[in-house]
Design a protein around this motif. Structure first.
Motif, PDB file in Angstrom:
ATOM      1  N   GLU A  31       9.121 -12.865  -1.611  1.00  0.00           N
ATOM      2  CA  GLU A  31       9.532 -13.488  -0.331  1.00  0.00           C
ATOM      3  C   GLU A  31      10.419 -12.385   0.362  1.00  0.00           C
ATOM      4  OE1 GLU A  31      12.784 -16.373  -2.232  1.00  0.00           O
ATOM      5  OE2 GLU A  31      10.677 -17.223  -1.458  1.00  0.00           O
ATOM      6  N   ILE A  32      11.174 -11.679  -0.500  1.00  0.00           N
ATOM      7  CA  ILE A  32      12.366 -10.891  -0.018  1.00  0.00           C
ATOM      8  C   ILE A  32      11.881  -9.357   0.163  1.00  0.00           C
ATOM      9  CG2 ILE A  32      14.071 -12.389  -0.644  1.00  0.00           C
ATOM     10  CD1 ILE A  32      14.821 -10.264  -2.674  1.00  0.00           C
ATOM     11  N   SER A  33      10.770  -9.141  -0.425  1.00  0.00           N
ATOM     12  CA  SER A  33      10.344  -7.733  -0.496  1.00  0.00           C
ATOM     13  C   SER A  33       9.580  -6.916   0.728  1.00  0.00           C
ATOM     14  CB  SER A  33       9.429  -7.695  -1.554  1.00  0.00           C
ATOM     15  OG  SER A  33       8.887  -6.122  -1.850  1.00  0.00           O
ATOM     16  N   PHE A  34      10.177  -5.945   0.832  1.00  0.00           N
ATOM     17  CA  PHE A  34       9.355  -5.086   2.049  1.00  0.00           C
ATOM     18  C   PHE A  34       7.681  -5.145   1.568  1.00  0.00           C
ATOM     19  CE2 PHE A  34      13.432  -3.827   2.794  1.00  0.00           C
ATOM     20  CZ  PHE A  34      13.555  -3.350   4.060  1.00  0.00           C
ATOM     21  N   CYS A  35       7.407  -4.936   0.238  1.00  0.00           N
ATOM     22  CA  CYS A  35       6.211  -4.848   0.157  1.00  0.00           C
ATOM     23  C   CYS A  35       5.055  -5.998   0.464  1.00  0.00           C
ATOM     24  CB  CYS A  35       5.858  -4.368  -1.342  1.00  0.00           C
ATOM     25  SG  CYS A  35       6.484  -2.925  -1.793  1.00  0.00           S
ATOM     26  N   ASN A  36       5.829  -7.136   0.507  1.00  0.00           N
ATOM     27  CA  ASN A  36       5.040  -8.237   0.912  1.00  0.00           C
ATOM     28  C   ASN A  36       4.387  -8.248   2.273  1.00  0.00           C
ATOM     29  OD1 ASN A  36       4.134 -10.787  -0.280  1.00  0.00           O
ATOM     30  ND2 ASN A  36       5.219 -11.937   1.047  1.00  0.00           N
ATOM     31  N   THR A  37       5.017  -7.490   3.115  1.00  0.00           N
ATOM     32  CA  THR A  37       4.568  -7.118   4.399  1.00  0.00           C
ATOM     33  C   THR A  37       3.521  -6.226   4.237  1.00  0.00           C
ATOM     34  OG1 THR A  37       6.729  -8.038   5.492  1.00  0.00           O
ATOM     35  CG2 THR A  37       5.166  -6.576   6.792  1.00  0.00           C
ATOM     36  N   THR A  38       3.811  -5.058   3.645  1.00  0.00           N
ATOM     37  CA  THR A  38       2.775  -3.933   3.296  1.00  0.00           C
ATOM     38  C   THR A  38       1.333  -4.394   3.010  1.00  0.00           C
ATOM     39  OG1 THR A  38       4.757  -2.521   2.653  1.00  0.00           O
ATOM     40  CG2 THR A  38       2.250  -1.788   2.135  1.00  0.00           C
ATOM     41  N   VAL A  39       1.342  -5.319   2.121  1.00  0.00           N
ATOM     42  CA  VAL A  39      -0.165  -5.785   1.566  1.00  0.00           C
ATOM     43  C   VAL A  39      -0.838  -6.656   2.539  1.00  0.00           C
ATOM     44  CG1 VAL A  39       0.926  -5.621  -0.715  1.00  0.00           C
ATOM     45  CG2 VAL A  39       0.849  -8.002   0.339  1.00  0.00           C
ATOM     46  N   GLN A  40      -0.036  -7.197   3.507  1.00  0.00           N
ATOM     47  CA  GLN A  40      -0.611  -7.855   4.658  1.00  0.00           C
ATOM     48  C   GLN A  40      -1.335  -6.871   5.673  1.00  0.00           C
ATOM     49  OE1 GLN A  40       2.108 -10.621   6.259  1.00  0.00           O
ATOM     50  NE2 GLN A  40       2.938 -11.295   4.275  1.00  0.00           N
ATOM     51  N   GLN A  41      -0.950  -5.639   5.690  1.00  0.00           N
ATOM     52  CA  GLN A  41      -1.364  -4.837   7.061  1.00  0.00           C
ATOM     53  C   GLN A  41      -2.318  -3.929   6.244  1.00  0.00           C
ATOM     54  OE1 GLN A  41       1.673  -2.455   8.994  1.00  0.00           O
ATOM     55  NE2 GLN A  41       0.958  -0.718   7.678  1.00  0.00           N
ATOM     56  N   GLN A  42      -2.572  -3.609   4.858  1.00  0.00           N
ATOM     57  CA  GLN A  42      -3.417  -3.020   4.111  1.00  0.00           C
ATOM     58  C   GLN A  42      -3.461  -1.412   4.169  1.00  0.00           C
ATOM     59  OE1 GLN A  42      -7.295  -4.670   4.951  1.00  0.00           O
ATOM     60  NE2 GLN A  42      -6.648  -6.815   5.322  1.00  0.00           N
ATOM     61  N   ASP A  43      -2.415  -0.653   5.025  1.00  0.00           N
ATOM     62  CA  ASP A  43      -2.371   0.540   4.850  1.00  0.00           C
ATOM     63  C   ASP A  43      -0.779   0.704   4.819  1.00  0.00           C
ATOM     64  OD1 ASP A  43      -3.338   3.119   5.270  1.00  0.00           O
ATOM     65  OD2 ASP A  43      -3.623   3.089   7.470  1.00  0.00           O
ATOM     66  N   LEU A  44      -0.600   2.023   5.428  1.00  0.00           N
ATOM     67  CA  LEU A  44       0.753   2.680   4.876  1.00  0.00           C
ATOM     68  C   LEU A  44       1.611   1.899   6.157  1.00  0.00           C
ATOM     69  CD1 LEU A  44       2.561   4.755   3.473  1.00  0.00           C
ATOM     70  CD2 LEU A  44       1.950   6.386   5.387  1.00  0.00           C
ATOM     71  N   LEU A  45       2.829   1.283   5.695  1.00  0.00           N
ATOM     72  CA  LEU A  45       3.780   0.802   6.586  1.00  0.00           C
ATOM     73  C   LEU A  45       4.956   1.591   6.379  1.00  0.00           C
ATOM     74  CD1 LEU A  45       4.931  -1.500   7.979  1.00  0.00           C
ATOM     75  CD2 LEU A  45       5.560  -2.613   5.958  1.00  0.00           C
ATOM     76  N   ILE A  46       5.453   1.928   7.534  1.00  0.00           N
ATOM     77  CA  ILE A  46       6.808   2.715   7.623  1.00  0.00           C
ATOM     78  C   ILE A  46       7.762   2.266   8.517  1.00  0.00           C
ATOM     79  CG2 ILE A  46       7.637   5.004   8.384  1.00  0.00           C
ATOM     80  CD1 ILE A  46       4.857   6.302   7.861  1.00  0.00           C
ATOM     81  N   ILE A  47       8.980   1.817   8.144  1.00  0.00           N
ATOM     82  CA  ILE A  47       9.937   1.425   8.743  1.00  0.00           C
ATOM     83  C   ILE A  47      11.276   2.425   8.621  1.00  0.00           C
ATOM     84  CG2 ILE A  47      11.727  -0.430   8.794  1.00  0.00           C
ATOM     85  CD1 ILE A  47       9.518  -2.031   7.211  1.00  0.00           C
ATOM     86  N   ASN A  48      11.369   3.011   9.858  1.00  0.00           N
ATOM     87  CA  ASN A  48      12.246   4.075   9.941  1.00  0.00           C
ATOM     88  C   ASN A  48      13.663   3.691   9.812  1.00  0.00           C
ATOM     89  OD1 ASN A  48      10.020   5.233  12.240  1.00  0.00           O
ATOM     90  ND2 ASN A  48      10.634   6.629  10.585  1.00  0.00           N
ATOM     91  N   ASP A  49      13.924   2.405  10.510  1.00  0.00           N
ATOM     92  CA  ASP A  49      15.317   1.878  10.380  1.00  0.00           C
ATOM     93  C   ASP A  49      15.336   0.270  10.358  1.00  0.00           C
ATOM     94  OD1 ASP A  49      18.036   1.155  10.573  1.00  0.00           O
ATOM     95  OD2 ASP A  49      18.455   2.423  12.152  1.00  0.00           O
ATOM     96  N   ALA A  50      15.122  -0.241   8.897  1.00  0.00           N
ATOM     97  CA  ALA A  50      15.152  -1.662   8.958  1.00  0.00           C
ATOM     98  C   ALA A  50      16.379  -2.353   9.354  1.00  0.00           C
ATOM     99  CB  ALA A  50      15.103  -1.922   7.450  1.00  0.00           C
TER     100      ALA A  50
END
Length: 395
Positions: free
Chosen positions: A73-92
């Motif tokens: 619930e707090i992981s960036f990766c939980n959002t990554t798996v929802q879009q199925q491709d490379l997720l890049i956040i330059n400034d969280a």
């Protein structure tokens, strides 16, 4: 790289994930090497290969962090798996999805890039991700490197699954072989006693009532004796086949060819037969019981399929750096070309010179023993001109 479309329930995904038996497992160098390579390529202080469980991401390989897992619930990766491709956040800190996350406010994470680890059936098993504590960007080569290495991690997952399945099949086969060995032992023991009784009673009947028996009755007795002999040979052959692995447990030792030949002569060679072999030859460091079993089977076959007035069998031996090399030759009837491919298969039989069939077990046992001793066996034969079996045993 085209993203893989996923259509499944979370229960289905977890069932597939569990088949890899990888959740919360110990670190492995193959994964650590890939993870280190990702960190070097992207020039980041933190990189992770994570397995997505039901409520946590478990770290299969980690660089730059001390914890074993993160809550989904707090992981960036939980959002990554929802879009199925490379997720890049330059400034969280400027991303409304993450700016209030503990990873940003407490752990001071600024940059994130991650990609799902998706198998060929579209099930997401985890992620590869990198973190940094400053704003940054990835160039196209770095992005593509993450995609390529994510495929290699999935390949490791698949290899692990195959190994697990192979181990399971191996264990099942071992268990079945043990059951077959037990069965062979019980059957042979349970059948030998009644067979011995039949043989003894037939001999007594022939001795006591031979003069009073009709010619037809004598023929029946011949049939009974022949049938019990054939059945006994089958039982002994099957028992020998399933017990042959026991021979492999013996310690290697030095043995002379003459010693082996003397034992074979005592059991098989009659006055009308001749066994040739090299004198004063010592075979170094070999499994004596196993090589004896191989040779006695081959010599027995050489005599059985031989109509010569003087049956001659010759054993030869030499060696090289890697193998002991043997051959057993005879002056028998030979084996037809169309039969040579099947004689090593269990229960495949040929007619002997007296018209009786063998059990088809002996040569199968020979081949099994030779191969388990690290060697090979071959046949050279011509009908009417004898046969030569050549085999090797690894040193």
């Amino acid at each position: 790289m085209e993203p893989i479309e996923t259509k499944y329930s979370e229960d289905e995904r977890l069932k597939v994930l569990n088949s890899y038996q990888i959740i919360d497992t110990e670190p492995e160098s193959d994964y650590d090497n890939i993870n280190m390579l990702i960190a070097m390529i992207c020039d980041v202080p933190v990189s992770l290969i994570s397995i997505m469980g039901d409520d946590k991401f478990y770290f299969k390989s980690k660089l730059g962090v001390y914890s074993k897992d993160y809550a989904r619930e707090i992981s960036f990766c939980n959002t990554t798996v929802q879009q199925q491709d490379l997720l890049i956040i330059n400034d969280a800190r400027k991303d409304k999805r993450f700016k209030n996350s503990r990873l940003v406010t407490h752990n001071k994470i600024v940059f994130y890039a991650g990609i799902p680890l998706t198998n060929k059936d579209g099930y997401i098993l985890g992620t590869i991700c990198v973190y940094d504590y400053k704003v940054r960007e990835l160039d196209n080569q770095q992005k593509e490197a993450i995609r390529i290495l994510s495929t290699q991690v999935v390949n490791l997952f698949e290899l692990r699954k195959k190994n697990i399945n192979h181990k399971r099949v191996e264990n099942e086969l071992q268990k079945r072989n043990e059951q077959l060995n037990d069965f062979a032992g019980h059957v042979s023991h349970d059948l030998k006693s009644p067979l011995a009784n039949i043989t003894s009673l037939t001999a007594l009947l022939r001795a006591d009532d031979l003069n009073s028996l009709s010619e037809e009755s004598k023929v029946y007795l011949d049939y009974i004796e022949e049938s019990t002999t054939v059945l006994k040979d089958y039982i002994d052959g099957i028992l020998m086949y399933y017990k042959s692995d026991e021979l492999l447990k013996n310690q290697n030792q030095d043995v002379s060819v003459e010693e082996l030949a003397d034992d074979i002569e005592y059991i098989l060679i009659t006055k009308e037969d001749k066994l040739k072999y090299p004198k004063d030859v010592i075979i170094k460091n070999i499994n004596k019981p196993a090589i004896y079993q191989i040779l006695i089977n081959l010599v027995d076959n050489a005599l059985k399929y031989n109509t010569s007035k003087e049956r001659v069998v010759e054993i030869k031996y030499n060696s090289d750096l890697f193998f002991h090399k043997f051959s057993v030759s005879d002056n028998g009837i030979g084996i037809p070309k169309d039969k040579q491919d099947v004689i090593f298969k269990i229960f495949k039989t040929l007619k002997s010179h007296n018209g009786k069939s063998s059990t088809g077990i002996g040569l199968s046992t020979v081949k099994s023993l030779v191969e388990k001793l690290g060697g090979t066996i071959s046949l050279k034969s011509e009908k009417g001109k004898g046969s030569t079996f050549t085999f090797t045993i690894a040193k």
